[in-house]
Enzyme design. Structure first.
Site, short mmCIF file in Angstrom:
data_model
loop_
_atom_site.label_atom_id
_atom_site.label_comp_id
_atom_site.label_asym_id
_atom_site.label_seq_id
_atom_site.Cartn_x
_atom_site.Cartn_y
_atom_site.Cartn_z
CD GLU A 116 -2.98 -1.14 2.26
OE1 GLU A 116 -3.21 -0.10 2.89
OE2 GLU A 116 -3.48 -2.24 2.54
CG HIS A 244 -8.60 5.95 1.55
ND1 HIS A 244 -8.47 5.73 0.20
CD2 HIS A 244 -8.05 4.87 2.16
CE1 HIS A 244 -7.87 4.56 0.00
NE2 HIS A 244 -7.60 4.03 1.18
NE ARG A 292 -4.32 5.57 3.06
CZ ARG A 292 -4.77 4.69 3.89
NH1 ARG A 292 -5.28 5.10 5.04
NH2 ARG A 292 -4.72 3.42 3.62
CG HIS A 353 -9.64 6.27 5.63
ND1 HIS A 353 -10.59 5.32 5.32
CD2 HIS A 353 -8.50 5.58 5.91
CE1 HIS A 353 -10.04 4.11 5.40
NE2 HIS A 353 -8.77 4.25 5.78
NE ARG A 388 -4.47 5.23 9.61
CZ ARG A 388 -4.96 4.24 8.87
NH1 ARG A 388 -4.45 3.02 8.94
NH2 ARG A 388 -5.94 4.46 8.02
P1 FAD Z 1 -13.59 0.72 16.20
O1 FAD Z 1 -13.27 -0.53 15.51
O2 FAD Z 1 -14.25 1.78 15.42
O3 FAD Z 1 -14.52 0.38 17.43
C1 FAD Z 1 -15.12 1.42 18.17
C2 FAD Z 1 -16.09 0.82 19.16
O4 FAD Z 1 -16.48 1.81 20.11
C3 FAD Z 1 -17.38 0.31 18.53
O5 FAD Z 1 -17.73 -0.89 19.18
C4 FAD Z 1 -18.40 1.38 18.90
O6 FAD Z 1 -19.73 0.93 19.00
C5 FAD Z 1 -17.89 1.77 20.26
N1 FAD Z 1 -18.33 3.10 20.69
C6 FAD Z 1 -18.07 4.29 20.12
N2 FAD Z 1 -18.63 5.28 20.84
C7 FAD Z 1 -19.27 4.68 21.89
C8 FAD Z 1 -20.03 5.15 22.97
N3 FAD Z 1 -20.32 6.44 23.14
N4 FAD Z 1 -20.53 4.25 23.85
C9 FAD Z 1 -20.30 2.92 23.70
N5 FAD Z 1 -19.58 2.41 22.67
C10 FAD Z 1 -19.07 3.29 21.80
N6 FAD Z 1 -6.79 0.20 9.17
C11 FAD Z 1 -5.81 -0.69 8.88
O7 FAD Z 1 -4.86 -0.85 9.65
N7 FAD Z 1 -5.89 -1.44 7.73
C12 FAD Z 1 -6.91 -1.32 6.85
O8 FAD Z 1 -6.96 -2.02 5.85
C13 FAD Z 1 -7.93 -0.39 7.13
N8 FAD Z 1 -8.95 -0.21 6.26
C14 FAD Z 1 -9.97 0.61 6.61
C15 FAD Z 1 -11.08 0.71 5.77
C16 FAD Z 1 -12.17 1.48 6.14
C17 FAD Z 1 -13.36 1.58 5.22
C18 FAD Z 1 -12.15 2.18 7.36
C19 FAD Z 1 -13.33 3.02 7.79
C20 FAD Z 1 -11.04 2.12 8.20
C21 FAD Z 1 -9.95 1.34 7.83
N9 FAD Z 1 -8.83 1.23 8.65
C22 FAD Z 1 -7.84 0.36 8.33
C23 FAD Z 1 -8.79 1.91 9.94
C24 FAD Z 1 -9.14 0.93 11.05
O9 FAD Z 1 -10.19 0.08 10.62
C25 FAD Z 1 -9.59 1.63 12.32
O10 FAD Z 1 -8.72 2.68 12.63
C26 FAD Z 1 -9.59 0.65 13.49
O11 FAD Z 1 -10.33 -0.48 13.16
C27 FAD Z 1 -10.16 1.31 14.73
O12 FAD Z 1 -10.34 0.33 15.70
P2 FAD Z 1 -10.85 0.76 17.14
O13 FAD Z 1 -10.92 -0.46 17.97
O14 FAD Z 1 -10.04 1.90 17.64
O15 FAD Z 1 -12.32 1.37 16.88
C1 SIN Z 2 -7.25 0.62 2.52
O1 SIN Z 2 -7.55 -0.56 2.36
O2 SIN Z 2 -6.96 1.38 1.59
C2 SIN Z 2 -7.28 1.19 3.90
C3 SIN Z 2 -6.03 0.90 4.59
C4 SIN Z 2 -5.90 1.77 5.82
O3 SIN Z 2 -6.68 2.67 6.05
O4 SIN Z 2 -4.94 1.53 6.58
#
Ligand code: FAD
Ligand code: SIN
Length: 533
Positions: A116, A244, A292, A353, A388
Site C-alpha cells: 500500500e 483516503h 495518502r 478516513h 498515518r
Molecule cells: P472501532 O473498531 O471503530 O470500534 C469502536 C467501538 O467503540 C465500537 O464498538 C463502537 O460501538 C464503540 N463506541 C463508540 N462510541 C461509543 C459510545 N459512546 N458508547 C459505547 N460504545 C461506543 N486500518 C488498517 O490498519 N488497515 C486497513 O486495511 C484499514 N482499512 C480501513 C477501511 C475502512 C473503510 C475504514 C473506515 C477504516 C480502515 N482502517 C484500516 C482503519 C481501522 O479500521 C480503524 O482505525 C480501526 O479499526 C479502529 O479500531 P478501534 O478499535 O479503535 O475502533
Molecule cells: C485501505 O484498504 O486502503 C485502507 C487501509 C488503511 O486505512 O490503513
C-alpha cells in the site's frame, strides 16, 4: 450501580484485544465491554487492505517499516513508540493467527503480502478485501471463550466520571484527575446507568462522521475523544485528519462512502483523469503509491483545476482472475453501480478516513487521567505523527490492547472501585420536540467541515468554520440543557466538539505538515511539535 474491575468502552480491535489479553491472564477479574450498537458494528469490521507487519524477514526488516512510518508521519511521530509498535506487532499478528484469523496465502502456501501507499516493501497481510471483517470475527469469537467478560450491546457511554461528579472543581491544571467509571445510556430501557470500575479503557474509534464524505460507518462520532476532553484529559494533534484518496464516487448520497482499497493500487491500478491521463508523476516519484496525504491533495488539486467531480482508477490492464480473487467485494460493488472495472475506469474521490489525533497516551496506553486508559483510533500514541501509514492502525490497536493489559494486571490489585457514585443528573424535562433540528445541525456541521476544514485549508476558511461552529454549539447546548437525552443528541454534541478541536488545532499550526495543509503557510516551519489541547 454496576461494578466491574475493568470497564472497556468499544468492541473493535482495540477494545476486544484489551479484553481478551486481560481475561486470559486474570480469569478472576470482572470485565465489562460496552458498545453503542451491536458488537461487530465497528470501524474495524470495515477495514479492507490489511494489517502491516514485518513478516518475511528475508525480504523485509523492522528498520524499513519504521523508516516508512516515520517518513509518512512527516516529523511528528514518536520514534520510540513507532519502534515498539512495529517490533511487537509481529508477535501480536502471530497471536491473532493462533486465535483463528485467516490471511490469504499464495500458491507456495506462504502469506500473500500486499503493498500500500508509503510502504517500501510488500508487508500487508490481508483476507481478500475484507480483512477487518475477519479480524473482528476472530476477536468476537475469541472473547466468547471467557466467562469473566460480559459484552453489553446498545449501551451508549455518555461521560467519564471524575471528582467533578463528586462536587469537586476539576480543571485542566488539576494534577490528579481520577476516573471512577462512566455514565451510559441503555438504548433499550432508555435509562442512564452508572458503571463503576477500578480501571476504564476508552476504545471508541474514530470521528469520520464530521465530514460529508467519509469511509467511516455512522458509529464514528468521536464520542470517547469528546468525553475525555469534557473530563479535562489531555488530547493532541487533532488537526491531522486523514482523507483516503479513493472512495468510490457515486451519484447517491451513501453514508459511509464505499472504499476502493489502497491495496488495489498496490496491485497495480493507476490513478488517471476521466480522459485517461496519468497525473501522479507530477506530485511524487512514487506516483499512485505515494503516501495518502500526497495522493489525496493531488486528486483534490486536479479535480479543482479540471473542474471534474472525480478522478479515476484504471484496473483494465490487471490480471482479472487474480483481481477477482483479491478484491471480490470491490468488484461486486463497482458492478452494482454499473461500473465494470475490467472495461471502465472506476470513478474515485477523497473521503475522510482516519483521525491521527486524539486522547494523548503514554507507551502503556495511560491517559493523563488516573485509572483511564485509551487504545485504538481514539488515541494519539505518537505512532502516526502528522499522517498515518496505511494499515498501521489495526496493528496499533492490537499492540496497545496487549500493552494496556500488562499495565492493568500489574496495578489492578492496588486499585479500588468506588462504593458510591452519584446518579446521572437528569437535566431537561421534555423530549426533544423536533428531531429534525438535530439531523439538520448534523448536516450543517458536515457542510462546514467539508467546505472549510478539508484537505486544503486557509486561515480565513478556518476562522469562518469556527464562527459557524460556535453558533451550532450554542444551539445544541440549549437543546441539551432543556430536553431529555437521546443518543443522537449526544452524538451531535460530540461531533461538534470534535469539529471544534480539529479547527482550533488547525488554527494554531502555522505551517503545512502531513495531513494539515494551509495555503497561507505552505512550508514546514518547525513551528510547533504537537498541538496539545
Ligand atoms: P472501532 O473498531 O471503530 O470500534 C469502536 C467501538 O467503540 C465500537 O464498538 C463502537 O460501538 C464503540 N463506541 C463508540 N462510541 C461509543 C459510545 N459512546 N458508547 C459505547 N460504545 C461506543 N486500518 C488498517 O490498519 N488497515 C486497513 O486495511 C484499514 N482499512 C480501513 C477501511 C475502512 C473503510 C475504514 C473506515 C477504516 C480502515 N482502517 C484500516 C482503519 C481501522 O479500521 C480503524 O482505525 C480501526 O479499526 C479502529 O479500531 P478501534 O478499535 O479503535 O475502533
Ligand atoms: C485501505 O484498504 O486502503 C485502507 C487501509 C488503511 O486505512 O490503513
Amino acid at each position: 450501580m454496576q461494578k466491574s474491575d475493568v470497564l472497556i468502552i468499544g468492541s473493535g480491535v482495540a477494545g476486544l484485544s484489551t479484553a481478551i489479553y486481560t481475561a486470559m491472564k486474570r480469569p478472576d477479574l470482572q470485565i465489562t465491554v460496552l458498545t453503542k450498537t451491536n458488537e461487530r458494528k465497528t470501524n474495524t469490521s470495515y477495514a479492507q487492505g490489511g494489517i502491516a507487519t514485518v513478516w518475511n524477514l528475508e525480504n523485509d526488516d523492522f528498520e524499513s517499516h519504521i523508516a516508512d512510518t516515520l517518513d509518512a508521519g512527516d516529523g511528528l511521530c514518536d520514534p520510540r513508540i513507532v519502534r515498539i509498535v512495529i517490533e511487537e506487532g509481529h508477535d501480536r499478528v502471530k497471536q491473532i493467527i493462533e486465535w483463528g484469523a485467516r490471511f490469504d496465502k499464495n500458491e507456495k502456501n506462504k502469506y500473500d503480502l500486499g503493498r500500500e501507499g508509503g510502504h517500501s516493501k510488500n508487508r500487508i497481510l490481508h483476507y481478500k478485501d475484507i480483512t477487518g471483517w475477519e479480524i473482528q470475527r476472530t476477536l468476537s469469537d475469541k472473547v466468547k471463550e471467557f466467562d469473566n467478560v460480559r459484552i453489553l450491546e446498545h449501551y451508549f457511554a455518555l461521560d467519564v466520571i471524575t471528582q467533578h461528579h463528586l462536587g469537586y472543581s476539576v480543571t485542566k491544571a488539576t494534577p490528579d484527575i481520577r476516573c471512577f467509571g462512566v455514565y451510559a445510556f441503555d438504548k433499550q430501557s432508555h435509562k442512564i446507568e452508572t458503571f463503576a470500575a477500578k480501571v476504564t479503557v476508552i476504545a471508541t474509534g474514530g470521528a469520520g462522521q464530521i465530514y460529508r464524505a467519509t469511509t467511516n460507518p455512522v458509529i464514528a462520532t468521536g464520542d470517547g475523544i469528546a468525553m475525555v476532553y469534557r473530563a479535562k484529559g489531555r488530547l493532541a494533534n487533532m488537526e491531522f485528519v486523514q482523507f483516503h484518496p479513493t472512495a468510490l464516487y457515486t451519484l447517491t448520497d451513501e453514508n459511509p462512502d464505499f472504499l476502493i482499497s489502497e491495496a488495489v493500487r498496490g496491485f497495480g491500478a493507476i490513478l488517471k483523469s476521466k480522459e485517461g491521463e496519468e497525473f501522479m508523476h507530477k506530485y511524487d516519484e512514487r506516483k499512485s503509491l505515494a503516501p495518502r496525504d500526497i495522493v489525496a491533495r493531488a486528486i483534490d488539486y486536479e479535480m479543482k483545476v479540471r473542474g471534474d467531480e472525480y478522478m479515476c482508477l484504471d484496473c483494465r490492464h490487471l490480471d482479472q482472475k487474480k483481481f477477482l480473487d483479491h478484491f471480490p467485494n470491490i468488484y461486486k460493488k463497482c458492478k452494482s453501480i454499473g461500473i465494470d472495472p475490467f472495461e471502465q475506469l472506476i470513478p474515485v474521490v477523497p473521503a475522510c478516513h482516519y483521525i491521527c489525533g486524539g486522547i494523548r497516551t503514554d507507551d502503556m496506553g495511560r491517559s493523563s487521567i488516573q485509572n483511564l486508559y485509551a487504545a485504538g483510533e481514539c488515541t494519539n500514541t505518537g505512532l502516526h505523527g502528522a499522517n498515518r501509514l496505511a494499515s498501521n492502525s489495526l496493528l496499533e490497536g492490537l499492540v496497545f490492547g496487549e500493552r494496556i493489559h500488562r499495565d492493568i494486571i500489574a496495578t489492578i490489585d492496588q486499585r479500588a472501585t468506588k462504593d458510591k457514585l452519584p446518579d446521572w443528573d437528569i437535566r431537561g424535562t421534555t423530549a426533544p420536540k423536533e428531531m429534525v433540528l438535530i439531523t439538520q445541525s448534523w448536516k450543517e456541521l458536515k457542510e462546514i467541515m467539508s467546505n472549510y476544514v478539508g484537505i486544503v485549508r486557509t486561515d480565513v476558511r478556518l476562522r469562518r468554520a469556527l464562527n459557524r461552529l460556535n453558533l451550532l454549539y450554542n444551539e445544541t447546548e440549549d437543546i441539551y440543557k432543556n430536553s431529555i437525552l437521546s443518543p443522537q443528541l449526544c452524538e451531535l454534541r460530540n461531533l461538534i466538539t470534535i469539529a471544534y478541536l480539529v479547527t482550533k488545532s488547525g488554527m494554531s499550526r502555522k505551517e503545512s505538515r502531513g495531513l494539515h495543509y494551509n495555503t497561507d503557510y505552505p512550508n514546514h516551519f518547525d513551528f510547533i511539535d504537537q498541538t496539545y489541547l
